[in-house]
Design an enzyme around this catalytic site. Structure first.
Site, PDB file in Angstrom:
ATOM      1  CE  LYS A 214     -34.969  11.087  51.832  1.00 27.26           C
ATOM      2  NZ  LYS A 214     -35.996  11.590  50.898  1.00 27.26           N
TER       3      LYS A 214
ATOM      4  CD  GLU B  32     -43.142  24.707  60.873  1.00 27.41           C
ATOM      5  OE1 GLU B  32     -44.374  24.445  60.889  1.00 27.41           O
ATOM      6  OE2 GLU B  32     -42.588  25.418  61.727  1.00 27.41           O
TER       7      GLU B  32
ATOM      8  CB  CYS C 175     -48.712  21.606  55.505  1.00 31.19           C
ATOM      9  SG  CYS C 175     -47.642  23.004  55.124  1.00 31.19           S
TER      10      CYS C 175
END
Length: 487
Positions: free
Chosen positions: A174, A253, A287
């Site tokens: 997805k 993560e 991130c």
């Protein structure tokens, strides 16, 4: 006229049963619609998972050399379409051309890397008793459900898909609703490669839509054996809890609040350039981005001046324009979130040293552009020093001795990427040993990763279960069977 794109399920391109679509717009110019994508349902997703489950035994039994050939042929097709993939990434996510091209080439290299790794990951022989063969083999888990973010919409999917496929798993992925098109084009390459190599239908599946429908269906379906997620902490913790309750293997993560320590021995200009690259590169939408600069008090004033000069030199703009040095936020909600943190910093008593405003006028009116933002006079317990901003945003604080620097670096719930700029190698070694972060950089920006070594965080940045990338990236998708063969 806007083009409408389909899902890829069971070896063919399909419309959603809902008959509904959603538009993706260029974040630098929202008058440009990149494309319309399927607003898929739970039933669409279940169909993709059923297809993956039907193909899992055949794909698991496919020789590793053939699986590697599939990845290699996919990489070749991606390489042939490198410029197209780069421009697609710029238009839907907002990166600069150079940033996007680097990500595209990383994705290509990931497929090439795991094409070779597929050949030598079968298991290992051990010395057993006399007249005994003792060995273990690695077998695929089965169906992998992959849920990926918008900020690296080709690299992150590829570093999940390639090891899953190399080890014999089938998959349903997805993509993010903000940036699905570049991955859709990867699936075009995979579709062509699958036809040439002879990959069974159902091995790879691509379903667009919302988390409440597509993502939830992946979590709920009993045929999904593993779930790998990259995204926000809030969503990741929910996914981890639900998937583990259903006895699925889970890898997450999540976010972080990454520090860079600037030591007394550091070259101030080098340090400012390093922090600026980590904080403002890819618009801070990583991130691993630097959001905290922890500066020795002897360097503080000079460093702040140098960092402001770096911020002043940033030229926000459309990623395909040659003079642009920072792209837009991916969406209005991401832009608003960054601006809210600017206001929060002011309310908490920090000094807005530079930036913090939405850019308007001329080419900026139809885009999600913001100035790079620097706060000084910050305390580590402020919200702007504890909560991930996910924009071009950095707070600068001071320390007086090395123990204090490490304490400040570790004084967050997260633990993904940490850096130090120093000319003292003893200090660098101590920093590596003492910080609680999964990635540690010495004299480098906190952003930027190599594909052949493990990647992952500690504490609230990760489920701390399995690492991604490198050989270790294959461990998540396999289970070990140990064999005692007495003869």
């Amino acid at each position: 006229m806007t083009e409408t794109y389909q899902n890829y399920i069971d070896g063919e391109w399909r419309d959603s049963e809902t008959g509904e679509t959603f538009d993706v717009k260029n974040p630098a110019d929202t008058s440009e619609v990149v494309g319309s994508f399927q607003r898929s349902s739970e039933a669409d997703t279940n169909g993709a998972i059923d297809a993956a489950a039907s193909a899992e035994d055949e794909w698991a039994d496919t020789p590793a050399a053939t699986r590697g050939e599939f990845l290699r042929e996919t990489a070749k097709r991606m390489d042939d379409r490198e410029e197209e993939l780069t421009e697609t990434l710029v238009r839907e996510e907002g990166k600069l051309r150079g940033e996007a091209n680097g990500e595209v080439n990383r994705a290509i290299d990931i497929f090439y890397y795991y094409a070779e790794r597929a050949l030598d990951y079968a298991g290992e022989r051990k010395k057993g008793a006399a007249d005994q063969n003792l060995y273990y083999v690695r077998e695929p888990m089965g169906v992998a459900g992959l849920i990926v973010p918008w900020n690296y919409p080709i690299a992150i999917p590829c570093w999940k898909m390639a090891p899953a496929l190399a080890t014999g798993n089938t998959l349903v992925i997805k993509p993010s609703k903000e940036a699905p098109n570049v991955l859709r084009k990867v699936f075009e390459c995979m579709d062509e490669a699958a036809e040439e190599v002879g990959v069974p239908d159902g091995v790879i599946n691509f379903v667009t839509g919302g988390g409440e429908d597509v993502g939830q269906a992946i979590l709920n379906h009993e045929e999904v054996d593993t779930v790998s997620f990259t995204g926000s902490r809030q969503v990741g913790e929910m996914i981890y809890e639900q998937a583990t309750d259903d006895h699925k293997r889970v890898q997450t993560e999540l976010g972080s609040k990454n520090p860079t320590v600037v030591s007394a021995s550091a070259d101030v200009q080098e340090a400012a350039e390093t922090v600026a690259a980590g904080a403002f590169g890819v618009t801070g939408q990583a991130c691993t981005a630097t959001e905290r600069a922890i500066v020795h008090d002897s360097q503080y004033e000079e460093f702040v001046e140098a960092l402001v000069e770096e911020a002043e030199s940033v030229q926000p703009g459309f990623g395909l324009d040659d003079d642009s040095t920072m792209g837009p936020h991916v969406s209005e909600s991401e832009l608003e979130s960054t601006l809210e943190y600017v206001e929060k910093g002011k309310e908490e008593g920090a000094t807005l040293e530079y930036g913090g405003e939405r850019l308007e006028g001329d080419e900026y009116d139809d885009g999600y552009f913001v100035q790079p933002t620097i706060f000084t006079d910050v305390d580590n317990d402020m919200g702007i020093m504890q909560e991930e901003v996910f924009g071009p945003f950095v707070g600068v604080t001071t320390y007086s001795d090395f123990d204090e620097a490490v304490e400040l670096a570790n004084d967050v719930e997260f633990g993904l990427s940490a850096g130090i700029v120093t000319d003292d190698h003893t200090e660098a070694n101590r920093f590596v040993d003492e910080v609680d972060f999964g990635v540690v950089k010495v004299n480098e920006a906190t952003t930027g990763l190599e594909l052949h070594v493990p990647f992952g965080g500690m504490n609230a940045s990760s489920s701390e279960t399995y690492r991604e990338q490198g050989e270790e990236g294959m461990d998540f998708f396999t289970i070990i069977k140990t064999v005692y063969d007495d003869y």
